[in-house]
Design an enzyme around this catalytic site. Structure first.
Site, PDB file in Angstrom:
ATOM      1  N   VAL A 175       7.677  10.221 -29.135  1.00 48.24           N
ATOM      2  CA  VAL A 175       7.595   9.403 -30.499  1.00 48.24           C
ATOM      3  C   VAL A 175       8.337  10.170 -31.465  1.00 48.24           C
ATOM      4  O   VAL A 175       8.623   9.231 -32.603  1.00 48.24           O
ATOM      5  CB  VAL A 175       5.846   9.355 -30.614  1.00 48.24           C
ATOM      6  CG1 VAL A 175       5.535  10.726 -31.332  1.00 48.24           C
ATOM      7  CG2 VAL A 175       5.647   8.450 -31.873  1.00 48.24           C
ATOM      8  N   ASP A 176       8.494  11.287 -31.554  1.00 47.70           N
ATOM      9  CA  ASP A 176       9.602  12.016 -32.478  1.00 47.70           C
ATOM     10  C   ASP A 176      10.969  11.172 -32.495  1.00 47.70           C
ATOM     11  O   ASP A 176      11.214  10.636 -33.504  1.00 47.70           O
ATOM     12  CB  ASP A 176       9.747  13.290 -32.041  1.00 47.70           C
ATOM     13  CG  ASP A 176      10.243  14.455 -32.989  1.00 47.70           C
ATOM     14  OD1 ASP A 176      10.570  15.435 -32.895  1.00 47.70           O
ATOM     15  OD2 ASP A 176      10.629  13.739 -34.144  1.00 47.70           O
TER      16      ASP A 176
HETATM   17  N1  APR Z   1       4.514   4.649 -30.203  1.00 50.58           N
HETATM   18  C1  APR Z   1       3.386   5.281 -30.110  1.00 50.58           C
HETATM   19  N2  APR Z   1       3.259   6.308 -29.233  1.00 50.58           N
HETATM   20  C2  APR Z   1       4.474   6.884 -28.416  1.00 50.58           C
HETATM   21  C3  APR Z   1       5.738   6.158 -28.720  1.00 50.58           C
HETATM   22  C4  APR Z   1       5.761   5.043 -29.795  1.00 50.58           C
HETATM   23  N3  APR Z   1       7.115   4.628 -30.172  1.00 50.58           N
HETATM   24  N4  APR Z   1       6.584   7.013 -27.934  1.00 50.58           N
HETATM   25  C5  APR Z   1       5.785   7.746 -27.261  1.00 50.58           C
HETATM   26  N5  APR Z   1       4.583   7.617 -27.701  1.00 50.58           N
HETATM   27  C6  APR Z   1       3.211   8.451 -26.908  1.00 50.58           C
HETATM   28  C7  APR Z   1       3.251   9.176 -25.748  1.00 50.58           C
HETATM   29  O1  APR Z   1       3.168   7.952 -24.806  1.00 50.58           O
HETATM   30  C8  APR Z   1       2.338  10.241 -25.714  1.00 50.58           C
HETATM   31  O2  APR Z   1       1.079   9.309 -25.564  1.00 50.58           O
HETATM   32  O3  APR Z   1       3.177   9.430 -27.844  1.00 50.58           O
HETATM   33  C9  APR Z   1       2.387  10.448 -27.220  1.00 50.58           C
HETATM   34  C10 APR Z   1       2.960  11.970 -27.311  1.00 50.58           C
HETATM   35  O4  APR Z   1       3.939  12.196 -26.444  1.00 50.58           O
HETATM   36  P1  APR Z   1       5.195  12.951 -27.014  1.00 50.58           P
HETATM   37  O5  APR Z   1       6.067  12.147 -27.933  1.00 50.58           O
HETATM   38  O6  APR Z   1       6.097  13.334 -25.645  1.00 50.58           O
HETATM   39  O7  APR Z   1       4.708  14.044 -27.878  1.00 50.58           O
HETATM   40  P2  APR Z   1       4.318  15.450 -27.573  1.00 50.58           P
HETATM   41  O8  APR Z   1       3.497  15.410 -26.153  1.00 50.58           O
HETATM   42  O9  APR Z   1       3.406  15.918 -28.799  1.00 50.58           O
HETATM   43  O10 APR Z   1       5.339  16.431 -27.211  1.00 50.58           O
HETATM   44  C11 APR Z   1       6.075  16.868 -28.397  1.00 50.58           C
HETATM   45  O11 APR Z   1       8.165  16.162 -27.528  1.00 50.58           O
HETATM   46  O12 APR Z   1       9.616  14.551 -28.379  1.00 50.58           O
HETATM   47  C12 APR Z   1       9.190  15.887 -28.496  1.00 50.58           C
HETATM   48  O13 APR Z   1      10.200  16.803 -30.396  1.00 50.58           O
HETATM   49  C13 APR Z   1       8.889  16.589 -29.781  1.00 50.58           C
HETATM   50  O14 APR Z   1       9.183  18.644 -28.891  1.00 50.58           O
HETATM   51  C14 APR Z   1       8.319  17.734 -29.181  1.00 50.58           C
HETATM   52  C15 APR Z   1       7.797  17.094 -28.101  1.00 50.58           C
END
Ligand code: APR
Length: 173
Positions: free
Chosen positions: A35-36
């Site tokens: 999501v980042d």
């Molecule tokens: N909209 C909503 N939710 C999303 C989206 C989106 N566009 N993309 C991904 N997600 C969801 C994923 O499916 C998951 O359920 O966001 C949730 C969090 O997943 P991650 O993005 O992998 O975040 P996290 O598990 O907190 O890990 C953070 O990942 O991207 C890197 O820079 C970030 O190092 C950090 C780590």
């Protein structure tokens, strides 16, 4: 939103037309995948520019920037805990992410805010427990600030089911 001021929706958080969306960032705040990555792509390069000036963010805490090319006015960047089995305070840190993001939103007079499922992707936090923590923290906050509207945005059917279950579970307390 119906009788809840919590809404559980499926979709892409970058498209949410709310005052603030929350980013599941890492402690550098310099972008990443998941999501980042989606939020930085949608907001454009000025988001990273502003993030560079923030000097990172400790796990469990939150910092706010503008939303630039996003529909949302603000992005609240919070750093979720990486799951190491559950005996390193991960639950408390995840709860802090929701609480600190909501308090930051309150300070900026944000009325509508959307969260992704923090830490449940790359950071491998179990979705059942994460959904329970998220819903519990949001409910506690909304009890004191009923004027706010919170959307929990799920990116998969399974997450949606887990969040809906967590919402029902916390209904009675
Ligand atoms: N909209 C909503 N939710 C999303 C989206 C989106 N566009 N993309 C991904 N997600 C969801 C994923 O499916 C998951 O359920 O966001 C949730 C969090 O997943 P991650 O993005 O992998 O975040 P996290 O598990 O907190 O890990 C953070 O990942 O991207 C890197 O820079 C970030 O190092 C950090 C780590």
């Amino acid at each position: 939103m119906g009788k809840h001021s919590i809404e559980i929706v499926a979709g892409d958080i970058v498209r949410m037309e709310v005052d603030a969306i929350v980013n599941a960032a890492n402690s550098s705040l310099l972008g990443g995948g998941g999501v980042d990555g989606a939020i930085h792509r949608a907001a454009g390069p000025r988001l990273l520019e502003e993030c560079r000036a923030l000097g990172g963010c400790p796990t469990g805490e939150a910092k706010i920037t503008r939303g630039y090319d996003l529909p949302a006015r603000y992005v609240i960047h919070t750093v979720g805990p990486i799951w190491h089995g559950g005996d390193q305070g991960e639950e408390k840190l995840l709860a802090n992410c929701y609480r600190n993001s909501l308090h930051l939103a309150l300070e900026k007079n944000v009325k509508t805010i959307a969260f992704p499922s923090i830490s449940t992707g790359a950071y491998r936090f179990p979705i059942e427990e994460a959904a329970r923590i998220a819903v519990q923290e949001v409910r506690n906050f909304l009890a004191a600030h009923p004027e706010m509207r919170v959307s929990l945005v799920c990116f998969s059917e399974n997450d949606l089911a887990q969040y809906r279950h967590a919402l029902r579970e916390t209904e009675n307390h």
